[in-house]
Design an enzyme around this catalytic site. Structure first.
Site, PDB file in Angstrom:
ATOM      1  N   HIS A 187       7.827   0.515   1.678  1.00 41.00           N
ATOM      2  CA  HIS A 187       6.659   0.785   2.514  1.00 41.00           C
ATOM      3  C   HIS A 187       6.033   2.118   2.119  1.00 41.00           C
ATOM      4  CE1 HIS A 187       4.597   2.093   6.250  1.00 41.00           C
ATOM      5  NE2 HIS A 187       4.329   0.806   6.383  1.00 41.00           N
ATOM      6  N   THR A 189       5.564   4.763   3.618  1.00 42.77           N
ATOM      7  CA  THR A 189       6.233   5.971   4.094  1.00 42.77           C
ATOM      8  C   THR A 189       7.574   6.238   3.433  1.00 42.77           C
ATOM      9  OG1 THR A 189       7.279   4.721   5.883  1.00 42.77           O
ATOM     10  CG2 THR A 189       5.164   5.781   6.371  1.00 42.77           C
ATOM     11  N   LYS A 190       8.060   5.334   2.579  1.00 50.17           N
ATOM     12  CA  LYS A 190       9.411   5.449   2.050  1.00 50.17           C
ATOM     13  C   LYS A 190       9.469   6.326   0.794  1.00 50.17           C
ATOM     14  CE  LYS A 190      11.306   2.924   5.225  1.00 50.17           C
ATOM     15  NZ  LYS A 190      10.161   2.555   6.052  1.00 50.17           N
ATOM     16  N   ASN A 191      10.684   6.507   0.270  1.00 46.59           N
ATOM     17  CA  ASN A 191      10.910   7.459  -0.827  1.00 46.59           C
ATOM     18  C   ASN A 191      10.251   7.036  -2.133  1.00 46.59           C
ATOM     19  OD1 ASN A 191      12.478   8.530   1.177  1.00 46.59           O
ATOM     20  ND2 ASN A 191      14.241   8.928  -0.123  1.00 46.59           N
TER      21      ASN A 191
END
Length: 406
Positions: A187, A189-191
């Site tokens: 997503h 927002t992920k790393n």
């Protein structure tokens, strides 16, 4: 510089860094004249991901939520089965279980790691336990050796929710091979990201791999047996030849189209190559915050246990209510001072859909105390500068003073 004039420290909606290399690879894919679905980029991304994690199989899908849903479908849950889940996670971790008749039991958490508390898990599992679904909260791996010991004793499946865990390590191993099935999210927002949405399943079992291959490809997950054809013959190029050579014995579930697009897979491959540098940048931000707050009497810091390497998808600290600190006053003041705060996550067992299944306040007292009274998630991003960190720490100091005053 006064607190009111500190610059804004955002909670970034893009959890990674993208640049010219990602733009170039998307352009290459779009101008290649080749198919934009189920092509070579997906295969390359999955192969690289297998190598990174150390699993036999990796299947890219359209989201981490879809990955979790497919993983739970592999469990073949029946009425009377039990599944143990952590309450300290995003709702997608447990939401697919609402479609099943299995009994869901929420296991309380460790007050430091916010991961599933294995001592409490030992009291919950039984011969009826079909699976334990855990999360490596914020990028800090759960205590997997103890969970594995219980799984071997009670013969349940371990499902790892690795949405936060890319870049983490557990005694030298990568999350994604520490359990039986693992689910990752890409997503926004992920790393790392695959153009905003995307996910991956990793596993080692051949039978599960064959089923996931069908499930994500709009095919029926069923038990088939060879049988002579009773259908009218058509050229194989016009139809799946297997339709003429097998019969369906039992349908487990319908499949879906969960194909990660070629541009998304190409960006994922680039991002995976950048992961070590991105993770180290997150760790530097976290280390700077830790150093600044190490001796502050109003907080306690999250400490990674021995053998655990944190990837810092989330930076978490805890205020001390026993010293008169009111968490909500601290958060309100932080926001006023320009530091975005996003508390992750509301305890799952208290969501209305789970309360309708009989779960209540008091079921997981540690998770409830941490979330309602102690926990703060500060922004932590690989692009943060020294000024960002210093401004955030200074604002936090003032907010803690504000939150302690009656």
């Amino acid at each position: 510089m006064t607190a009111s004039r500190r610059h804004h420290v955002p909670y970034p909606t893009l959890g990674t860094i993208v640049g010219d290399e990602e733009v170039a690879v998307v352009t290459e894919v779009l101008l290649s004249g080749k198919r934009l679905s189920q092509g070579s980029w997906r295969s390359r991304f999955e192969e690289a991901f297998r190598d990174h994690v150390g699993s036999r199989y990796a299947f890219s899908v359209t989201s981490g939520t879809v990955a979790l849903r497919l993983a739970i479908q592999l469990l073949d849950l029946r009425e009377g089965d039990e599944v143990v889940v952590t309450p300290q996670t995003y709702q997608a971790t447990a939401q697919p279980l609402l479609d099943h008749r299995a009994t869901v039991r929420f296991c309380d958490i460790d007050p430091n790691t916010l991961n599933i508390d294995v001592s409490r898990l030992a009291d919950l599992v039984s011969p009826r336990t079909r699976a334990v679904i855990l999360v490596h909260y914020g990028g800090l791996p759960a205590e997997m050796a103890a969970v594995r010991e219980l799984a071997d004793r009670y013969d349940f499946v371990i499902v790892e929710d690795c949405a936060h865990a890319l870049g983490a390590e557990y005694f030298g191993e990568q999350p994604g091979v520490l359990g039986d099935i693992a689910c990752f999210s890409f997503h926004s927002t992920k790393n790392i990201t695959t153009l905003g949405e995307g996910g991956m399943l990793t596993l080692n079992r051949d039978d599960w791999a064959e089923r996931i291959g069908r499930l994500r490809n709009n095919e029926c997950d069923a038990v088939f047996r060879p049988a002579p054809s009773t259908l009218r013959k058509v050229p194989r190029a016009m139809f799946d030849g297997l339709a003429h050579s097998r019969e369906c014995v039992a349908v487990r579930t319908a499949g879906t189209n969960a194909t990660l697009s070629e541009p998304a897979a190409a960006v994922g491959l680039v991002q995976l190559g950048r992961l070590p540098a991105l993770t180290e940048a997150r760790r530097r931000v976290a280390a700077d915050i830790d150093a600044a707050l190490a001796h502050h009497p109003a907080v306690r810091l999250q400490v990674a246990p021995e053998g655990h390497k944190h990837s810092y998808h989330l930076y978490t600290l805890f205020v001390r209510p026993e010293r008169g600190v009111v968490r909500d006053r601290v958060v309100e003041r932080l926001v006023q001072l320009g530091v975005d705060v996003w508390l992750r996550y509301f305890p799952l067992h208290l969501l209305p859909e789970w309360r309708s299944r009989g779960h209540r306040l008091g079921d997981c007292p540690v998770a409830e105390r941490c979330w309602f009274e102690e926990q703060i998630n500060l922004p932590c991003h690989p692009a943060f500068s020294e000024v960002d960190v210093k401004s955030m720490v200074a604002a936090l100091g003032e907010a803690l003073d504000h939150g302690t005053r009656a």
